[in-house]
Design a protein around this motif. Structure first.
Motif, PDB file in Angstrom:
ATOM      1  N   GLY A  18       0.812  -1.216   0.000  1.00  0.00           N
ATOM      2  CA  GLY A  18       0.000   0.000   0.000  1.00  0.00           C
ATOM      3  C   GLY A  18       0.844   1.263   0.000  1.00  0.00           C
ATOM      4  O   GLY A  18       0.547   2.225  -0.709  1.00  0.00           O
ATOM      5  N   TYR A  19       1.914   1.257   0.799  1.00  0.00           N
ATOM      6  CA  TYR A  19       2.774   2.436   0.833  1.00  0.00           C
ATOM      7  C   TYR A  19       3.544   2.615  -0.474  1.00  0.00           C
ATOM      8  O   TYR A  19       3.734   3.746  -0.933  1.00  0.00           O
ATOM      9  CB  TYR A  19       3.738   2.366   2.023  1.00  0.00           C
ATOM     10  N   VAL A  20       3.986   1.536  -1.080  1.00  0.00           N
ATOM     11  CA  VAL A  20       4.656   1.626  -2.387  1.00  0.00           C
ATOM     12  C   VAL A  20       3.673   2.141  -3.438  1.00  0.00           C
ATOM     13  O   VAL A  20       4.021   2.991  -4.267  1.00  0.00           O
ATOM     14  CB  VAL A  20       5.242   0.250  -2.793  1.00  0.00           C
ATOM     15  N   GLY A  21       2.440   1.650  -3.400  1.00  0.00           N
ATOM     16  CA  GLY A  21       1.418   2.129  -4.326  1.00  0.00           C
ATOM     17  C   GLY A  21       1.132   3.606  -4.152  1.00  0.00           C
ATOM     18  O   GLY A  21       0.950   4.342  -5.125  1.00  0.00           O
ATOM     19  N   ALA A  22       1.096   4.066  -2.901  1.00  0.00           N
ATOM     20  CA  ALA A  22       0.866   5.490  -2.646  1.00  0.00           C
ATOM     21  C   ALA A  22       2.021   6.330  -3.179  1.00  0.00           C
ATOM     22  O   ALA A  22       1.806   7.409  -3.751  1.00  0.00           O
ATOM     23  CB  ALA A  22       0.672   5.733  -1.152  1.00  0.00           C
ATOM     24  N   ILE A  27       3.929  10.054  -7.505  1.00  0.00           N
ATOM     25  CA  ILE A  27       4.822  10.344  -8.639  1.00  0.00           C
ATOM     26  C   ILE A  27       4.014  10.558  -9.916  1.00  0.00           C
ATOM     27  O   ILE A  27       4.256  11.509 -10.669  1.00  0.00           O
ATOM     28  CB  ILE A  27       5.851   9.210  -8.808  1.00  0.00           C
ATOM     29  N   PHE A  28       3.039   9.694 -10.159  1.00  0.00           N
ATOM     30  CA  PHE A  28       2.233   9.832 -11.371  1.00  0.00           C
ATOM     31  C   PHE A  28       1.339  11.072 -11.309  1.00  0.00           C
ATOM     32  O   PHE A  28       1.045  11.665 -12.352  1.00  0.00           O
ATOM     33  CB  PHE A  28       1.402   8.573 -11.607  1.00  0.00           C
ATOM     34  N   ALA A  29       0.919  11.467 -10.129  1.00  0.00           N
ATOM     35  CA  ALA A  29       0.126  12.701  -9.997  1.00  0.00           C
ATOM     36  C   ALA A  29       0.990  13.910 -10.344  1.00  0.00           C
ATOM     37  O   ALA A  29       0.518  14.854 -10.999  1.00  0.00           O
ATOM     38  CB  ALA A  29      -0.435  12.819  -8.585  1.00  0.00           C
ATOM     39  N   GLY A  49      -3.901   7.427 -15.802  1.00  0.00           N
ATOM     40  CA  GLY A  49      -4.153   5.996 -15.919  1.00  0.00           C
ATOM     41  C   GLY A  49      -3.195   5.182 -15.058  1.00  0.00           C
ATOM     42  O   GLY A  49      -3.594   4.206 -14.411  1.00  0.00           O
ATOM     43  N   LEU A  50      -1.940   5.570 -15.020  1.00  0.00           N
ATOM     44  CA  LEU A  50      -0.984   4.889 -14.148  1.00  0.00           C
ATOM     45  C   LEU A  50      -1.219   5.236 -12.684  1.00  0.00           C
ATOM     46  O   LEU A  50      -0.933   4.430 -11.792  1.00  0.00           O
ATOM     47  CB  LEU A  50       0.442   5.229 -14.573  1.00  0.00           C
ATOM     48  N   TRP A  51      -1.730   6.433 -12.411  1.00  0.00           N
ATOM     49  CA  TRP A  51      -2.092   6.788 -11.040  1.00  0.00           C
ATOM     50  C   TRP A  51      -3.162   5.839 -10.512  1.00  0.00           C
ATOM     51  O   TRP A  51      -3.131   5.476  -9.331  1.00  0.00           O
ATOM     52  CB  TRP A  51      -2.600   8.233 -10.977  1.00  0.00           C
ATOM     53  N   ILE A  52      -4.078   5.436 -11.366  1.00  0.00           N
ATOM     54  CA  ILE A  52      -5.125   4.508 -10.940  1.00  0.00           C
ATOM     55  C   ILE A  52      -4.506   3.205 -10.457  1.00  0.00           C
ATOM     56  O   ILE A  52      -4.934   2.640  -9.435  1.00  0.00           O
ATOM     57  CB  ILE A  52      -6.129   4.268 -12.085  1.00  0.00           C
ATOM     58  N   VAL A  53      -3.492   2.726 -11.135  1.00  0.00           N
ATOM     59  CA  VAL A  53      -2.811   1.497 -10.707  1.00  0.00           C
ATOM     60  C   VAL A  53      -2.169   1.700  -9.339  1.00  0.00           C
ATOM     61  O   VAL A  53      -2.280   0.855  -8.446  1.00  0.00           O
ATOM     62  CB  VAL A  53      -1.770   1.068 -11.761  1.00  0.00           C
ATOM     63  N   GLY A  54      -1.502   2.832  -9.147  1.00  0.00           N
ATOM     64  CA  GLY A  54      -0.887   3.122  -7.845  1.00  0.00           C
ATOM     65  C   GLY A  54      -1.930   3.260  -6.748  1.00  0.00           C
ATOM     66  O   GLY A  54      -1.716   2.804  -5.616  1.00  0.00           O
ATOM     67  N   ALA A  55      -3.069   3.867  -7.075  1.00  0.00           N
ATOM     68  CA  ALA A  55      -4.129   4.018  -6.075  1.00  0.00           C
ATOM     69  C   ALA A  55      -4.718   2.662  -5.694  1.00  0.00           C
ATOM     70  O   ALA A  55      -5.049   2.422  -4.530  1.00  0.00           O
ATOM     71  CB  ALA A  55      -5.215   4.943  -6.603  1.00  0.00           C
ATOM     72  N   LEU A  56      -4.856   1.777  -6.673  1.00  0.00           N
ATOM     73  CA  LEU A  56      -5.344   0.428  -6.355  1.00  0.00           C
ATOM     74  C   LEU A  56      -4.336  -0.325  -5.489  1.00  0.00           C
ATOM     75  O   LEU A  56      -4.729  -1.082  -4.595  1.00  0.00           O
ATOM     76  CB  LEU A  56      -5.635  -0.346  -7.639  1.00  0.00           C
ATOM     77  N   THR A  68      -4.144   5.510   5.425  1.00  0.00           N
ATOM     78  CA  THR A  68      -3.263   6.630   5.090  1.00  0.00           C
ATOM     79  C   THR A  68      -2.745   6.577   3.647  1.00  0.00           C
ATOM     80  O   THR A  68      -2.762   7.608   2.964  1.00  0.00           O
ATOM     81  CB  THR A  68      -2.090   6.685   6.083  1.00  0.00           C
ATOM     82  N   PRO A  69      -2.278   5.439   3.135  1.00  0.00           N
ATOM     83  CA  PRO A  69      -1.776   5.441   1.744  1.00  0.00           C
ATOM     84  C   PRO A  69      -2.845   5.819   0.723  1.00  0.00           C
ATOM     85  O   PRO A  69      -2.559   6.569  -0.221  1.00  0.00           O
ATOM     86  CB  PRO A  69      -1.305   4.003   1.536  1.00  0.00           C
ATOM     87  N   LEU A  70      -4.060   5.346   0.896  1.00  0.00           N
ATOM     88  CA  LEU A  70      -5.117   5.677  -0.059  1.00  0.00           C
ATOM     89  C   LEU A  70      -5.482   7.156   0.016  1.00  0.00           C
ATOM     90  O   LEU A  70      -5.683   7.809  -1.013  1.00  0.00           O
ATOM     91  CB  LEU A  70      -6.355   4.812   0.197  1.00  0.00           C
ATOM     92  N   ILE A  71      -5.527   7.694   1.229  1.00  0.00           N
ATOM     93  CA  ILE A  71      -5.839   9.117   1.390  1.00  0.00           C
ATOM     94  C   ILE A  71      -4.741   9.979   0.768  1.00  0.00           C
ATOM     95  O   ILE A  71      -5.023  10.976   0.094  1.00  0.00           O
ATOM     96  CB  ILE A  71      -6.051   9.443   2.882  1.00  0.00           C
ATOM     97  N   VAL A  72      -3.486   9.576   0.969  1.00  0.00           N
ATOM     98  CA  VAL A  72      -2.362  10.328   0.387  1.00  0.00           C
ATOM     99  C   VAL A  72      -2.417  10.286  -1.139  1.00  0.00           C
ATOM    100  O   VAL A  72      -2.203  11.310  -1.808  1.00  0.00           O
ATOM    101  CB  VAL A  72      -1.018   9.772   0.920  1.00  0.00           C
TER     102      VAL A  72
END
Length: 139
Positions: A18-22, A27-29, A49-56, A68-72
């Motif tokens: 989750g933290y790596v995804g955040a 970065i993608f944002a 589109g890549l941000w969506i992958v990181g958010a998932l 916290t990772p999803l909110i960030v």
């Protein structure tokens, strides 16, 4: 007790994911914001589109009730889209153009063809049959 042990082991794996995804989502944002400022719609769409992958991926931390990772990730995208749009609007108002684009690179109008239109007989235009009957256009 086996279920609690398995949940604890899964949480130990899911929270770092989750933290790596955040981090990836942030970065993608940032890439999306830079693309918006530059006026590159394709790059901005790809970054989102890549941000969506990181958010998932950041959503995986919610398995351990770590939100916290999803909110960030979501806050980063919202902030960067707003910042990118505001900076783009300021640059448009100031009349600043892209520096890497020259007049020669801009698309040019294609002249209309000068070939004459082939003459058709009036008989062919007025002849209608059951397969080629005219359709009334109502305005």
């Amino acid at each position: 007790m086996t279920t609690l042990r398995m949940a604890s082991d899964l949480a130990a794996v899911m929270v770092p994911i989750g933290y790596v995804g955040a981090a990836l989502a942030v970065i993608f944002a940032i890439v999306a914001a830079v693309a918006i400022v530059r006026g590159s719609g394709g790059l901005a769409g790809g970054a989102v589109g890549l941000w969506i992958v990181g958010a998932l991926m950041s959503f995986a931390a919610s398995f351990a009730r770590e939100w916290t990772p999803l909110i960030v990730a979501c806050a980063a995208l919202a902030a960067m889209l707003i910042v990118g749009s505001v900076v783009r609007a300021i640059l448009n108002a100031a009349g600043v153009e892209r520096a890497d684009r020259t007049v020669e690179e801009l698309p040019k109008a294609v002249p209309a063809s000068k070939t004459p239109v082939a003459a058709t007989s009036k008989v062919a235009l007025t002849k209608t049959g059951p397969a080629t009957a005219t359709i009334a256009v109502v305005r």
